[in-house]
Design an enzyme around this catalytic site. Structure first.
Site, PDB file in Angstrom:
ATOM      1  N   HIS A 188       0.834  -1.221   0.000  1.00 38.38           N
ATOM      2  CA  HIS A 188       0.000   0.000   0.000  1.00 38.38           C
ATOM      3  C   HIS A 188       0.865   1.266   0.000  1.00 38.38           C
ATOM      4  O   HIS A 188       0.418   2.318   0.442  1.00 38.38           O
ATOM      5  CB  HIS A 188      -0.970   0.018   1.193  1.00 38.38           C
ATOM      6  CG  HIS A 188      -2.076  -1.000   1.058  1.00 38.38           C
ATOM      7  ND1 HIS A 188      -3.206  -0.779   0.315  1.00 38.38           N
ATOM      8  CD2 HIS A 188      -2.199  -2.256   1.559  1.00 38.38           C
ATOM      9  CE1 HIS A 188      -3.986  -1.847   0.374  1.00 38.38           C
ATOM     10  NE2 HIS A 188      -3.397  -2.756   1.119  1.00 38.38           N
ATOM     11  N   GLY A 201      -1.984 -13.697  -6.389  1.00 40.98           N
ATOM     12  CA  GLY A 201      -1.173 -12.578  -5.919  1.00 40.98           C
ATOM     13  C   GLY A 201       0.258 -12.613  -6.426  1.00 40.98           C
ATOM     14  O   GLY A 201       1.100 -11.846  -5.964  1.00 40.98           O
ATOM     15  N   SER A 221       0.770 -12.280  -9.671  1.00 37.72           N
ATOM     16  CA  SER A 221       0.621 -11.495 -10.903  1.00 37.72           C
ATOM     17  C   SER A 221       0.842 -12.279 -12.193  1.00 37.72           C
ATOM     18  O   SER A 221       1.722 -11.968 -12.998  1.00 37.72           O
ATOM     19  CB  SER A 221       1.526 -10.254 -10.871  1.00 37.72           C
ATOM     20  OG  SER A 221       0.917  -9.290 -11.683  1.00 37.72           O
ATOM     21  N   ASP A 225       3.880  -4.619 -10.888  1.00 35.16           N
ATOM     22  CA  ASP A 225       3.884  -6.016 -11.355  1.00 35.16           C
ATOM     23  C   ASP A 225       4.591  -6.144 -12.703  1.00 35.16           C
ATOM     24  O   ASP A 225       5.432  -7.023 -12.902  1.00 35.16           O
ATOM     25  CB  ASP A 225       2.453  -6.542 -11.483  1.00 35.16           C
ATOM     26  CG  ASP A 225       1.714  -6.490 -10.164  1.00 35.16           C
ATOM     27  OD1 ASP A 225       2.357  -6.241  -9.134  1.00 35.16           O
ATOM     28  OD2 ASP A 225       0.488  -6.709 -10.173  1.00 35.16           O
TER      29      ASP A 225
HETATM   30  P1  ADP Z   1      -3.070 -12.364 -10.759  1.00 34.34           P
HETATM   31  O1  ADP Z   1      -2.961 -11.949  -9.330  1.00 34.34           O
HETATM   32  O2  ADP Z   1      -2.588 -13.762 -10.956  1.00 34.34           O
HETATM   33  O3  ADP Z   1      -2.461 -11.381 -11.692  1.00 34.34           O
HETATM   34  P2  ADP Z   1      -5.452 -11.531 -12.131  1.00 34.34           P
HETATM   35  O4  ADP Z   1      -6.887 -11.737 -11.864  1.00 34.34           O
HETATM   36  O5  ADP Z   1      -4.922 -10.154 -12.224  1.00 34.34           O
HETATM   37  O6  ADP Z   1      -4.635 -12.389 -11.054  1.00 34.34           O
HETATM   38  O7  ADP Z   1      -5.063 -12.227 -13.515  1.00 34.34           O
HETATM   39  C1  ADP Z   1      -5.472 -13.533 -13.782  1.00 34.34           C
HETATM   40  C2  ADP Z   1      -6.001 -13.617 -15.208  1.00 34.34           C
HETATM   41  O8  ADP Z   1      -4.877 -13.618 -16.124  1.00 34.34           O
HETATM   42  C3  ADP Z   1      -6.736 -14.894 -15.494  1.00 34.34           C
HETATM   43  O9  ADP Z   1      -8.110 -14.758 -15.183  1.00 34.34           O
HETATM   44  C4  ADP Z   1      -6.512 -15.078 -16.994  1.00 34.34           C
HETATM   45  O10 ADP Z   1      -7.407 -14.299 -17.726  1.00 34.34           O
HETATM   46  C5  ADP Z   1      -5.119 -14.509 -17.200  1.00 34.34           C
HETATM   47  N1  ADP Z   1      -4.094 -15.575 -17.132  1.00 34.34           N
HETATM   48  C6  ADP Z   1      -3.028 -15.615 -16.311  1.00 34.34           C
HETATM   49  N2  ADP Z   1      -2.288 -16.731 -16.491  1.00 34.34           N
HETATM   50  C7  ADP Z   1      -2.888 -17.423 -17.478  1.00 34.34           C
HETATM   51  C8  ADP Z   1      -2.627 -18.666 -18.131  1.00 34.34           C
HETATM   52  N3  ADP Z   1      -1.580 -19.426 -17.785  1.00 34.34           N
HETATM   53  N4  ADP Z   1      -3.482 -19.058 -19.104  1.00 34.34           N
HETATM   54  C9  ADP Z   1      -4.539 -18.288 -19.450  1.00 34.34           C
HETATM   55  N5  ADP Z   1      -4.845 -17.126 -18.866  1.00 34.34           N
HETATM   56  C10 ADP Z   1      -4.044 -16.681 -17.899  1.00 34.34           C
HETATM   57 MG    MG Z   2      -3.089  -9.357 -11.876  1.00 35.97          MG
END
Ligand code: ADP
Ligand code: MG
Length: 383
Positions: free
Chosen positions: A33, A121, A123, A169
């Site tokens: 934060h 989390g 990213s 990120d």
């Molecule tokens: P994070 O904290 O992991 O960044 P987010 O919600 O910001 O979480 O991002 C996750 C999204 O990124 C998933 O819903 C998908 O749309 C995309 N994504 C990430 N990794 C993959 C993957 N290996 N295959 C397909 N989509 C992915």
């Molecule tokens: Mg994300």
């Protein structure tokens, strides 16, 4: 999913030459934060990546893309805004933002997949944006630097996915290096690499799998409290533009002029900006016990002053505090769920994982998901 499997899958669907790229997820050692308060963050790229096998398809303006892990695929024209899947938005976003910079992007064929856990989390979204941005930049000779690519990823997320994320990120995913953390100044966007040689310590993430719908509304409230604090202090000290410019002594002066809530929020942020500086000094001399202690202090602040923790996270951190061998632990990320990050003596790691998992299960009825990570390189070409 490894390179070999992704390449094999690519060859069964597409013809011609291909290149392979990877981009990692990230962790943040300390500095929570602090980004929107113009402070610092201290992320590192991790050894969990998304890999992309890709060839430019010069004959068309069609993007063919396969999300191997999800067993989903799309064929879309380069100018479309309609997608069947959520993940396609990130890719279209990267293409769209590159075009805004004046880059000409032809169609391409691609298969991607990886082991950055989705929505935990670490990213995975930045890894996805970074790997596509990095690959297109290299294959098309766009001559964008890593900073521009980080911006492209961030703006893709803002404009195409609707998540108004900071730049940490994408920055970590592109600038990360093995054995180094990125100390990013969120005010100037200047950065410095900080040595990270944990040697006898391991980084353990325990994912509570909790995700509260509260998170985004509470996030907005925290931002508003910080702004309120700044406006009260700036009325007297007009050089104050953000909590980055405020010392604890200055804050104390205004204790009677702000609500206890505003005071606590500001106290946490000012303390956290200071802790991050101390953690960097400690890392420069390989003093991991100080880094660990600061992580515990960060958790106390997030729990008691900023009030963004939850009982699942608190139980894990409390357990770590009492565990001989866990030198630091805290919740990681915006709060109200997600992972804890702990620094644990490598020889005691397995027992730590087992014992904290059992403790967690006895309280909440299920096991947390364990991720062990190492600090690794940022986006690169691997073939
Ligand atoms: P994070 O904290 O992991 O960044 P987010 O919600 O910001 O979480 O991002 C996750 C999204 O990124 C998933 O819903 C998908 O749309 C995309 N994504 C990430 N990794 C993959 C993957 N290996 N295959 C397909 N989509 C992915
Ligand atoms: Mg994300």
């Amino acid at each position: 999913m490894n390179t070999e499997q992704l390449t094999k899958d690519f060859k069964t669907r597409f013809k011609g030459d291909y290149a392979v790229f990877s981009a990692p997820g990230r962790i943040n050692i300390i500095g929570e934060h602090t980004d929107y308060n113009n402070g610092f963050v201290l992320p590192g790229a991790i050894d969990k990546t998304i890999e992309l096998v890709i060839r430019i398809n010069h004959n068309s303006n069609i993007i063919n893309v396969v999300a191997n892990d999800l067993n989903e695929e799309e064929s879309i024209t380069i100018d479309t805004t309609q997608t069947n899947y959520h993940w396609t938005k990130y890719i279209l976003g990267v293409v769209g933002e590159l075009k805004k910079l004046g880059c000409n992007i032809p169609g391409f064929d691609s298969v991607f997949g990886g082991n950055v856990p989705l929505g935990s989390g670490m990213s995975s979204s930045a890894a996805l944006e970074s790997v596509f941005g990095f690959a297109l930049n290299e294959l098309l000779g766009l001559n964008l630097n890593r900073f521009q690519l980080a911006k492209v990823g961030q703006m893709a997320e803002h404009h195409y996915v609707g998540v108004r994320c900071g730049i940490m990120d994408q920055f970590a995913s592109l600038f990360g290096e093995e054995d180094k953390l990125v100390k990013l100044d969120c005010r100037s966007l200047e950065y410095e690499m900080i040595p990270f040689h944990p040697d006898k310590y391991s980084i353990v993430l325990l994912d509570t799998k909790v995700s509260h719908s509260l998170a985004s509304s509470e996030y907005n409230k925290r931002r508003a409290s910080c702004e309120k604090g700044v406006s009260i202090i700036a009325a007297k000290y007009n050089q104050v533009k953000s909590l980055r410019d405020v010392s604890i002594d200055m804050l104390e002066e205004f204790i009677d002029e702000m609500s206890i809530e505003t005071y606590k929020r500001c106290l946490y942020v000012i303390g956290e900006i200071d802790r991050l500086q101390k953690a960097c000094e400690a890392l420069n001399i390989n003093d991991f016990s100080t880094v660990g202690r600061l992580m515990y202090e960060t958790h106390d602040g997030l729990q008691l002053l900023y009030e963004v923790s939850c009982k699942e996270l608190d139980v894990l951190v409390q357990f770590a505090k009492g565990y001989n061998g866990a030198i630091g632990s805290r919740m990681m990320g915006g709060g109200f769920g997600g992972c804890t990050i702990s620094l644990v003596e490598a020889v005691k790691k397995q027992y730590f994982i087992k014992q904290s998992s059992l403790k967690f299960k006895s309280e909440f009825g299920y096991l947390p998901v364990v991720h062990e990570v190492k600090i690794a390189d940022g986006a690169k070409r691997i073939l």
